[in-house]
Design a protein around this motif. Structure first.
Motif, mmCIF file in Angstrom:
data_model
loop_
_atom_site.group_PDB
_atom_site.id
_atom_site.type_symbol
_atom_site.label_atom_id
_atom_site.label_comp_id
_atom_site.label_asym_id
_atom_site.label_seq_id
_atom_site.Cartn_x
_atom_site.Cartn_y
_atom_site.Cartn_z
ATOM 1 N N ALA A 1 0.889 -1.161 0.000
ATOM 2 C CA ALA A 1 0.000 0.000 0.000
ATOM 3 C C ALA A 1 0.927 1.211 0.000
ATOM 4 C CB ALA A 1 -0.886 0.014 1.236
ATOM 5 N N ILE A 2 0.674 2.162 -0.896
ATOM 6 C CA ILE A 2 1.575 3.305 -1.054
ATOM 7 C C ILE A 2 0.775 4.602 -0.998
ATOM 8 C CG2 ILE A 2 3.219 4.436 -2.601
ATOM 9 C CD1 ILE A 2 3.607 1.627 -3.898
ATOM 10 N N MET B 1 -4.848 -0.663 3.286
ATOM 11 C CA MET B 1 -3.990 -1.790 3.678
ATOM 12 C C MET B 1 -4.827 -2.986 4.097
ATOM 13 S SD MET B 1 -0.547 -0.484 5.568
ATOM 14 C CE MET B 1 0.146 -2.137 5.479
ATOM 15 N N GLU B 2 -5.879 -2.739 4.871
ATOM 16 C CA GLU B 2 -6.747 -3.831 5.313
ATOM 17 C C GLU B 2 -7.489 -4.463 4.137
ATOM 18 O OE1 GLU B 2 -9.362 -2.450 8.387
ATOM 19 O OE2 GLU B 2 -7.700 -1.618 9.539
ATOM 20 N N ASP B 3 -8.074 -3.620 3.280
ATOM 21 C CA ASP B 3 -8.862 -4.125 2.151
ATOM 22 C C ASP B 3 -8.034 -4.946 1.177
ATOM 23 O OD1 ASP B 3 -11.078 -2.903 3.216
ATOM 24 O OD2 ASP B 3 -11.192 -1.301 1.712
ATOM 25 N N THR B 4 -6.808 -4.512 0.916
ATOM 26 C CA THR B 4 -5.963 -5.204 -0.055
ATOM 27 C C THR B 4 -5.096 -6.281 0.593
ATOM 28 O OG1 THR B 4 -4.182 -3.573 0.146
ATOM 29 C CG2 THR B 4 -5.848 -3.190 -1.569
ATOM 30 N N LYS C 1 2.994 -4.794 3.243
ATOM 31 C CA LYS C 1 3.842 -3.660 3.578
ATOM 32 C C LYS C 1 3.140 -2.367 3.206
ATOM 33 C CE LYS C 1 8.341 -5.837 2.975
ATOM 34 N NZ LYS C 1 9.652 -5.725 2.336
ATOM 35 N N GLY C 2 3.463 -1.344 3.962
ATOM 36 C CA GLY C 2 2.943 -0.023 3.674
ATOM 37 C C GLY C 2 4.090 0.953 3.518
ATOM 38 N N ALA C 3 3.964 1.860 2.564
ATOM 39 C CA ALA C 3 4.996 2.860 2.323
ATOM 40 C C ALA C 3 4.351 4.228 2.195
ATOM 41 C CB ALA C 3 5.763 2.541 1.053
#
Length: 69
Positions: A4-5, A23-26, A30-32
């Motif tokens: 998730a960006i 982030m939860e839905d996909t 990792k998140g950026a």
């Protein structure tokens, strides 16, 4: 691996509610958050703040290995 960006034009980024929901839905592993910082740092577990250059290097390592070839 899903990322998730979010890109923010700031020196002190914060995680938005929409980013967390994304982030939860996909089910992103990792998140950026990409911002105007010179050096990145962790924001919370699984989410890191990056400069654009650091993010490009992280993606390169993730998909092409340590050599980046």
């Amino acid at each position: 691996m899903e990322w998730a960006i979010e890109i923010q034009n700031t020196l002190s980024p914060k995680i938005s509610k929409g980013f967390s929901i994304s982030m939860e839905d996909t089910k992103a592993a990792k998140g950026a958050v990409i911002s105007r910082v010179d050096e990145g740092y962790p924001i919370r577990e699984g989410v890191r703040n990056y400069s654009l250059l650091e993010f490009c290097e992280a993606i390169k390592k993730e998909y092409y290995g340590a050599e980046g070839s």
